[in-house]
Write an enzyme that holds these catalytic residues in place. Structure first.
Site, PDB file in Angstrom:
ATOM      1  N   ASP A  65      37.094  33.614  47.538  1.00  0.00           N
ATOM      2  CA  ASP A  65      37.777  33.983  46.306  1.00  0.00           C
ATOM      3  C   ASP A  65      36.928  33.454  45.163  1.00  0.00           C
ATOM      4  O   ASP A  65      35.934  32.753  45.395  1.00  0.00           O
ATOM      5  CB  ASP A  65      39.200  33.416  46.247  1.00  0.00           C
ATOM      6  CG  ASP A  65      40.164  34.349  45.527  1.00  0.00           C
ATOM      7  OD1 ASP A  65      39.937  34.613  44.341  1.00  0.00           O
ATOM      8  OD2 ASP A  65      41.124  34.823  46.160  1.00  0.00           O
TER       9      ASP A  65
ATOM     10  N   HIS B 251      38.333  39.801  43.459  1.00  0.00           N
ATOM     11  CA  HIS B 251      38.347  38.363  43.748  1.00  0.00           C
ATOM     12  C   HIS B 251      36.972  37.906  44.252  1.00  0.00           C
ATOM     13  O   HIS B 251      36.881  37.069  45.152  1.00  0.00           O
ATOM     14  CB  HIS B 251      39.423  38.027  44.785  1.00  0.00           C
ATOM     15  CG  HIS B 251      40.822  38.167  44.281  1.00  0.00           C
ATOM     16  ND1 HIS B 251      41.431  37.215  43.504  1.00  0.00           N
ATOM     17  CD2 HIS B 251      41.724  39.164  44.448  1.00  0.00           C
ATOM     18  CE1 HIS B 251      42.657  37.607  43.208  1.00  0.00           C
ATOM     19  NE2 HIS B 251      42.860  38.799  43.761  1.00  0.00           N
TER      20      HIS B 251
ATOM     21  N   GLU C 280      44.355  43.664  43.987  1.00  0.00           N
ATOM     22  CA  GLU C 280      44.190  43.293  42.582  1.00  0.00           C
ATOM     23  C   GLU C 280      42.801  43.594  42.012  1.00  0.00           C
ATOM     24  O   GLU C 280      42.253  42.821  41.229  1.00  0.00           O
ATOM     25  CB  GLU C 280      44.529  41.812  42.385  1.00  0.00           C
ATOM     26  CG  GLU C 280      45.957  41.470  42.747  1.00  0.00           C
ATOM     27  CD  GLU C 280      46.318  40.017  42.516  1.00  0.00           C
ATOM     28  OE1 GLU C 280      47.465  39.763  42.113  1.00  0.00           O
ATOM     29  OE2 GLU C 280      45.457  39.134  42.726  1.00  0.00           O
TER      30      GLU C 280
END
Length: 666
Positions: free
Chosen positions: A178, A255, A311
């Site tokens: 991440d 990410h 996302e």
């Protein structure tokens, strides 16, 4: 009648302490009376493969040190592979005064039977006589550990594997990559751990709100770490010995700030720095990801490989020449289709290597790779959408399974990301019975979890509720009974050196929410003056602010109404002109999910609904504004007569959300 009660009391009294704290609860338990004195046992294996025999022998040596091969005084412990036991992980356990028999179709089933036996056995070796038939509800019973936001090492991970095994969890999902750090050695790309595993601040919050800079391994101000490939293989072997599968996660396309800081050629070319998304139009992206996954698959034998897929910001894709070229070549009409293209292509790569892709439920926004699994996190409705398309799912909805939320009164707890998820709410989840539901998983994201001790505090006992939801199929739930068993198991973990939440002294729900409030505005009409509440957090709709109900600790509990970006402007019609002695409202602040107190709230009053007279502007106390979590009450004492009460709240410098629960008029 009295004889029956007396016999029942004798039977209950004969049970060991563990018999009353089995977790997860078995599917069927019959207490047959009496007890087995198993201070010494001799084990006999029947039809066990050599690998299973080694695993079970190791477990017996640790948890039953009195086990011997031969002894005239020993109770016989018989471990038998029996193909007639239908479930792959199910078992039967029979305890009599003379012998203990565990039968299962696989070594995993025998292992779970031994776990139950270890719970039944008292400190002095007594075991209540019983007959147990048990089988898991789901085949995926999981825990996700985020070791990117804060790095936790091999010893910590193996410690959690021990606890997972006790509660019959069988899947450990490691979130390895991440923005905050890449946590797995990849030999072909050494800068992933030389540069992308280290940052300029020890805790995620300081780093994320600060310079978000990366450091190189060995720098004096570098914070982070990573698992070597040897570490990872040892974790896999440690988990395998406990019948736990380790699923690695390599995030894509989003990410990925840490990757793109180390290898900027994988970002869209026009992004100078700080890119979060891989460039899906660039062939170098696929070469990199396939090379990384090739090394990952050599370390992790798991059938399932998690690729994230959530996302994606996609901000650079509309202007990227390579992305636009890819869209034209593939006949795409929307940049969002680029994510689906990347996920499908990676899914095909994994399929060629005999693996299956797992992704967060955003992968459902486009056509899903064959044999892919959707891990549902946003909303339980996403699970239904997936299953309607024939896509298998792992249930992990944030409202029940995100263990980074506060588990008790926030003002009494270490800082968390926000929300309120007590043990009772986790246990209350009702997952559906459907053949496409592979299982359930608890997720511990680590943005606000900086230490191993804090991580355990957030995990246990809430992950016990996940374990029971994944194992035990019940027609009814009895939280009071579950809580008693969780208290006993929490005490066990504490004796073993785990830093658990103090369930015994739990504070509970926000006291103000437990009873209706007195207000002269209850039931009155509320008008929203050009600024609507968010469709995502409507609470009870137009009646929310005058329904007499105050919110709890959680902003999505159906009582807090949310406003985003434009402030709040509402008018309450009291029905007729009356004295207004006081008006009060409570606003929430939880900085993790970007909920902030208003910079100011203005009250005005009117008798005719047209001409409003200012009645005061209130600003939050500096102490409340400085807290990451606060519930600030704004109070006015106008002592004037009015029919209409108007309240305007303004966003502060941080923007974000405003949440309020009630306008109280007296």
């Amino acid at each position: 009648m009295y004889r029956v009660i007396f016999c029942l009391l004798l039977l209950l009294g004969s049970m060991s302490a563990g018999a009353q704290s089995l977790l997860p609860e078995p599917q069927s338990v019959v207490w047959t009376g009496g007890e087995c004195q198993a201070s010494s046992m001799s084990v006999k294996y029947h039809s066990l493969p050599a690998a299973d025999r080694r695993r079970l022998t190791s477990f017996l040596r640790e948890f039953f040190p009195s086990v011997q091969r031969k002894s005239a005084q020993s109770v016989s412990l018989n471990l038998t592979i029996d193909p007639k036991v239908a479930s792959r992980e199910g078992y039967s356990l029979t305890v009599t005064p003379q012998a203990i028999d565990i039968k299962a179709a696989t070594g995993a089933g025998l292992f779970y039977g031994l776990q139950t036996l270890s719970e039944l056995r008292s400190a002095d070796g007594r075991i209540a006589c019983c007959e147990i038939k048990d089988t898991p509800r789901y085949r995926w019973r999981g825990l996700m550990l985020d070791i990117s936001r804060h790095f936790f090492d091999k010893a910590y991970i193996e410690k959690q594997i021990d606890a997972m095994a006790r509660y019959k969890l069988n899947t450990l999902h490691l979130h390895l990559t991440d923005a905050a750090g890449w946590r797995l050695q990849i030999k072909r790309y050494p800068d992933l751990t030389r540069k992308a595993a280290w940052r300029s601040a020890p805790d995620w919050k300081s780093w994320w709100n600060g310079d978000r800079a990366y450091r190189e391994e060995g720098d004096s101000d570098a914070f982070g770490g990573y698992l070597t490939q040897r570490d990872a293989r040892e974790i896999v072997a440690y988990a395998k010995a406990r019948y736990i599968n380790v699923v690695p996660e390599i995030e894509m396309p989003a990410h990925s700030e840490e990757v793109l800081a180390a290898y900027p050629q994988l970002a869209c070319a026009q992004v100078s720095s700080g890119a979060a998304d891989f460039c899906p139009g660039n062939e170098l992206t696929y070469k990199f990801l396939e090379n990384v996954l090739t090394e990952v698959m050599k370390i992790f034998p798991s059938q399932y490989i998690h690729v994230g897929g959530d996302e994606a910001g996609m901000a650079a894709w509309p202007k990227c020449p390579l992305c636009q070229k890819r869209m034209r070549e593939e006949g795409m009409t929307d940049v969002k289709q680029l994510q689906g293209y990347l996920i499908r292509r990676i899914g095909q790569f994994l399929e060629r290597h005999g693996r299956k892709l797992v992704g967060w439920d955003e992968i459902l926004s486009d056509s899903v790779p064959e044999n892919a699994v959707a891990m549902v996190w946003r909303n339980v409705s996403e699970a239904q959408k997936a299953m309607q398309r024939g896509v298998p799912v792992v249930l992990s909805p944030g409202a029940y399974c995100y263990l980074d939320a506060y588990q008790d009164a926030p003002l009494t707890q270490p800082e968390a990301i926000g929300g309120y998820l007590p043990l009772e709410r986790v246990y209350s989840y009702l997952p559906p019975d459907d053949s496409l539901v592979l299982g359930i998983q608890g997720n511990l994201w680590a943005e606000y979890v900086p230490t191993p001790q804090h991580s355990e505090y957030m995990l246990w006992p809430r992950e016990m509720a996940i374990a029971e939801l994944g194992w035990t199929k019940t027609n009814h739930k009895d939280y009071a009974d579950f809580r008693k068993r969780a208290l006993a198991q929490t005490a066990y973990l504490q004796r073993k050196g785990y830093h658990t939440f103090d369930l015994l002294n739990e504070k509970g729900q926000r006291p103000e929410s437990l009873q209706p409030v007195h207000s002269d505005a209850i039931g009155c009409k509320v008008s929203y003056n050009g600024i609507a509440y968010s469709d995502s957090y409507p609470a009870a709709g137009d009646s929310t602010l005058t329904d007499g109900l105050l919110g709890g600790w959680h902003y999505s509990d159906g009582r807090w109404q949310g406003f985003i970006g434009k402030g709040m402007d509402v008018t309450v019609d009291l029905g007729n002109v009356k004295p207004v002695d006081s008006v009060s409202m409570t606003f929430m602040q939880q900085t993790g999910p970007e909920i902030f107190l208003p910079s100011s709230v203005e009250l005005s009053l009117s008798s005719n609904g047209t001409d409003f007279e200012p009645a005061g502007i209130v600003t939050p106390a500096p102490a409340d504004s400085a807290k990451s979590n606060s519930y600030a009450r704004f109070v006015w004492k106008p002592r004037k007569s009015a029919r209409y009460v108007r309240v305007k709240a303004r966003h502060g410098q941080h923007g974000g959300w405003l949440f309020t629960d009630e306008i109280v008029v007296k």
